[in-house]
Scaffold this active site. Structure first.
Site, PDB file in Angstrom:
ATOM      1  N   GLU A 265     -94.624 -77.542 -67.284  1.00 47.17           N
ATOM      2  CA  GLU A 265     -96.033 -77.136 -67.350  1.00 47.17           C
ATOM      3  C   GLU A 265     -96.200 -75.660 -66.993  1.00 47.17           C
ATOM      4  OE1 GLU A 265     -97.941 -79.222 -68.802  1.00 47.17           O
ATOM      5  OE2 GLU A 265     -96.350 -80.716 -68.701  1.00 47.17           O
TER       6      GLU A 265
ATOM      7  N   GLU B 207     -94.475 -76.784 -77.091  1.00 47.73           N
ATOM      8  CA  GLU B 207     -93.804 -77.927 -76.468  1.00 47.73           C
ATOM      9  C   GLU B 207     -92.279 -77.809 -76.480  1.00 47.73           C
ATOM     10  OE1 GLU B 207     -95.209 -79.754 -74.575  1.00 47.73           O
ATOM     11  OE2 GLU B 207     -97.309 -79.731 -75.170  1.00 47.73           O
TER      12      GLU B 207
END
Length: 853
Positions: free
Chosen positions: A305, A327
């Site tokens: 994150e 991602e």
């Protein structure tokens, strides 16, 4: 989900028409507490959005996204619009646009119980209410009026009224005014899906990260009921190590001010990269003893994150086609930083054994897609948060680092951030920069690796002379698209101590169908040839006959943990591909898993073994296989060092494998204190793990489960209780569980998940067989009526995978043929489940010794 979809073409047209100057969002969340009005519909909150935007293209009409029960007022440039005329439940139509526009929308938005939008959770332990938002890919529109697409970035200012005694957090720094309203600093330009609000009586801990003149306020929070388990010090340690790593390598200071991390209940994802306000599933707060693999997984998510603050938040993809731009990078950077900046130095072993298994499975489904996918609409986007976008993308980036060089890759990242800060990008923007820094033809590399689908298989072919020296070692490449692989080939042999060690290694560019590794000519004959040694590329690996025989006898003697993990992964792929009988894989696990030093690898082996037995073993061998697994697990449990994480892992595996009266009696004894395994601490989480198989085999009734809940009357305890209740082997229980999930929407997302997990017990195939036809009758209605997250959970979770016969395959094909016009995302889910079932049947035929066609 009618009317809630948004197509790529619609988003592109809107982006060509306008740009956004800013949002002011005012939320009144005081309605979150207190009794709801009887029969008044969903509990709602007031949301007032002021949206300032400019017309930059040609046209006078557009729309703004809002999913809400009702709209009170809409004003465009001072002109009042009739909500009944312009709002259809998902969009507000706007016409008569000026060059500069101010839109004000006053709406009643609904609190969510599905983890989408503004999720409301009531803690059963103390009655406290907790709120948080979750938007990706497109659920900000459930909280405020928005242009819901990633390329229409803008600054945001939030104001929130909350119940007395609550604290509210958002992306920016906030303060509570004298009038009780929380006002937050304006954000930098960000996409709608990464805005965030968290509110409630959370337990909050603070710290500070300092690096020269840079100072970042840190916060971490959880529900009050979890405060006693909250190890914030370790969370802050990983956070600081991550900031050190990313500042060292990115040379772009963290751009979003503070850095809060909230661990929230009933969360659908692992975490979400909201800048300055990252949210995580609260299961990362451990209520009992867990292994280091659990701490490693949490650290990986924290760093994943954090990497998004640059890859995804600072620089964002234009549309979900390039979801991988954030991602894949975050997944790669999570393992990269974990290995180089934290105590988890063997994270690449976990990556090879765990994350890549996810990628290999996804890349062999009929829904496989290139890493740069064709995302037509939001439903497509939701389904593409998958093993290809994350794990395959990260694997390919690891290959890119080997191909282009680490320094070139990192310098490319730095230039990418500097050139595109606060903007949006496409694939070509990144490739052009990497060409600058590496001198490589990135377009050709991209065409083969990013723009095609499928996984290659690499197989060694070795010939020897009379003196047992290699005369040629060739690597054969198979697959629909042949790609360039920078790969290592390792030669291993047994030494005098009985250890299987590497004595030669060569890196080679594998190109085309056949590549000769000239550097290894003349080497003495190995016991094991390992292609893709050190896991540099993304591929499935096969073995020559000598190597496979060596692994059957000496897999546990491989001293290098990464090489051992790669061999386990290759053997599991052989099993999934119906090239190795499931019982052979299970035997290898029983023979060698007890010697596995890496706890994460051991846990993965246990998961694969459960799948091998449940889905890939021949039906007539399952009872024998269950006995062998239970005996083997109990043996390793008793051999494991008392109090060790290996002991805990084997205890959990034994509970899942328990099959005989004596197995269940041991579990019952461990629960009531009459039984003992030296050093095993049966804490509350382990108690639930022991109770579930007892419930599933009819040895724990409703009263026994209620008694356990009385010991653990918490949110976590409630989820365990629901799972255990649904697991009981009773027709009435199964009917009740089915109705709770399929015929009602009263359950929250977390309890839907728990109910489905309890319903589908491998030992109850015959009991749940009548629900196979009901599944096909219900899924289209479920997809239409429920949120996309609940639809995903139900369609995936209740597919009759345990009815593993040709009849179910035919029923699935019949549904697909008769529902050709069903939503593509729904058809994709059914196609994927069908492929899993067909693969399982091939595996069963292999295990039974029947030729696989």
């Amino acid at each position: 989900m009618p009317g809630e979809n948004l197509s790529r073409d619609e988003a592109r047209t809107r982006a060509e028409l306008l740009s956004v100057d800013g949002y002011e969002v005012v939320l009144d969340l005081r309605s979150a507490v207190g009794d709801a009005e009887e029969g008044a519909g969903p509990r709602t909150f007031r949301s007032v959005t002021t949206l300032r935007f400019r017309r930059t293209g040609t046209g006078e009409r557009t729309f703004v996204d809002l999913v809400a029960p009702s709209v009170t007022a809409v004003t465009l440039n001072g002109r009042e619009l009739d909500p009944a005329a312009v709002f259809d439940g998902a969009r507000i139509a706007l016409d008569g646009l000026a060059d500069e526009n101010v839109l004000v929308v006053d709406a009643q938005c609904a609190y969510s119980r599905t983890g989408e939008g503004m999720h409301r959770f009531v803690d059963p332990e103390d009655g406290e209410v907790y709120l948080y938002t979750q938007y990706e890919p497109a659920d900000a529109r459930r909280v405020f009026a928005t242009f819901e697409q990633p390329d229409l970035k803008a600054p945001f200012r939030f104001e929130v009224s909350a119940p007395e005694g609550w604290t509210v957090w958002s992306n920016g720094v906030g303060e509570r005014d004298a009038d009780g309203v929380w006002r937050f600093a304006e954000t930098a330009p960000i996409s709608t899906y990464i805005t965030c609000v968290v509110a409630g009586p959370y337990h909050y801990v603070t710290d500070t990260y300092k690096r020269g003149e840079l100072e970042i306020p840190l916060g971490a929070m959880c529900r009050k009921g979890l405060a006693k388990h909250f190890d914030a010090d370790d969370i802050f340690l990983i956070t600081k190590q991550g900031f050190d790593f990313f500042h060292d390598h990115f040379d772009f200071p963290y751009p979003f001010g503070k850095y809060d991390q909230a661990f929230v209940p009933e969360y659908n994802l692992g975490a979400m990269e909201n800048p300055g306000m990252v949210t995580f599933r609260e299961e990362y707060i451990f209520r009992g003893k867990v292994t280091q693999a659990s701490y490693e997984a949490r650290a990986n998510v924290i760093l994943h994150e954090m990497a998004h603050m640059w890859f995804g938040d600072l620089v964002t993809m234009v549309w979900w086609d390039d979801l991988w731009l954030k991602e894949s990078f975050a997944d790669f950077m999570g393992s990269f930083s974990l290995a180089e900046a934290t105590r988890f130095t063997e994270s690449w072993v976990t990556f090879a054994n765990n994350r890549k298994a996810w990628a290999y499975r996804a890349d062999q489904l009929p829904s496989t897609h290139p890493i740069t996918a064709d995302i037509r609409d939001l439903e497509d986007a939701k389904l593409n948060f998958d093993g290809i976008t994350y794990a395959k993308g990260a694997s390919v980036l690891k290959q890119l680092v080997a191909y282009a060089g680490r320094d070139a890759f990192l310098e490319g990242s730095r230039r990418y951030f500097t050139r595109h800060a606060y903007g949006n990008t496409r694939l070509g923007d990144l490739l052009s920069i990497l060409e600058e820094t590496s001198g490589r033809d990135m377009k050709a590399w991209s065409r083969l690796w990013l723009e095609t689908s499928g996984v290659n298989t690499l197989t060694p072919v070795v010939t020897y002379d009379a003196a047992d020296r290699i005369t040629e070692l060739a690597v054969l490449q198979d697959g629909d698209v042949l790609r360039p692989h920078r790969a290592a080939v390792g030669l291993y042999r047994l030494n005098a101590a009985g250890e299987l060690v590497r004595y030669a290694r060569a890196e080679v560019d594998v190109v085309g169908q056949r590549t000769v590794v000239a550097e290894l000519v003349g080497a003495s004959k190995p016991d094991l040839v390992l292609v893709n040694d050190d896991d540099l590329t993304y591929c499935k690996v096969r073995f020559d006959e000598t190597s496979l025989a060596t692994l059957r006898a000496h897999l546990g003697d491989i001293t290098d943990p990464l090489a051992r993990a790669l061999c386990w992964s290759a053997l599991w792929n052989l099993t999934r591909d119906a090239l190795m009988p499931a019982r052979d894989f299970i035997r290898l696990v029983l023979d060698f898993a007890g010697r596995e030093s890496e706890i994460g690898v051991l846990q993965m082996l246990h998961a694969w073994t459960r799948s091998a037995h449940t889905y890939f073993s021949a039906p007539e061998w399952r009872a024998e296989g269950a006995r062998l697994l239970a005996e083997g697990a109990l043996k390793e449990l008793r051999l494991a060092a008392p109090g060790s994480e290996h002991q805990l892992t084997w205890a959990r595996f034994f509970a899942g494998a328990a099959t005989t009266d004596s197995d269940f009696q041991l579990l019952e004894g461990l629960l009531d204190g009459s039984g003992k395994v030296d050093g095993l601490d049966v804490d509350q989480e382990l108690r639930w793990a022991f109770l579930l198989p007892l419930a599933a085999h009819g040895r724990a009734d409703e009263a026994r489960i209620a008694a356990e809940l009385a010991r653990d009357d918490t949110a976590s305890g409630k989820r365990h209780e629901v799972r255990c209740l649904a697991a009981r082997p009773s027709e009435a229980v199964k009917a009740q569980a089915w109705a709770a999930v399929v015929e009602s929407d009263a359950l929250s997302n977390a309890l839907v998940e728990a109910t489905i997990a309890g319903f589908t017990q491998p030992s109850q195939r015959a009991l749940i067989a009548p629900y196979a036809p009901k599944y096909f009758e219900a899924i289209e209605r479920i997809w239409q009526e429920r949120s996309i997250q609940i639809g995903l959970d139900v369609v995936r979770g209740l597919f009759p995978m345990l009815q593993d016969d040709e009849g179910t395959l035919i029923a699935t094909d019949t549904w697909l043929e008769s529902h050709a016009s069903a939503p593509p995302a729904l058809r994709r889910l059914v196609l994927e489940a069908r492929d899993d079932l067909a693969r399982a049947l091939r595996g069963q035929a292999c295990d039974a010794g029947t030729p696989v066609v």
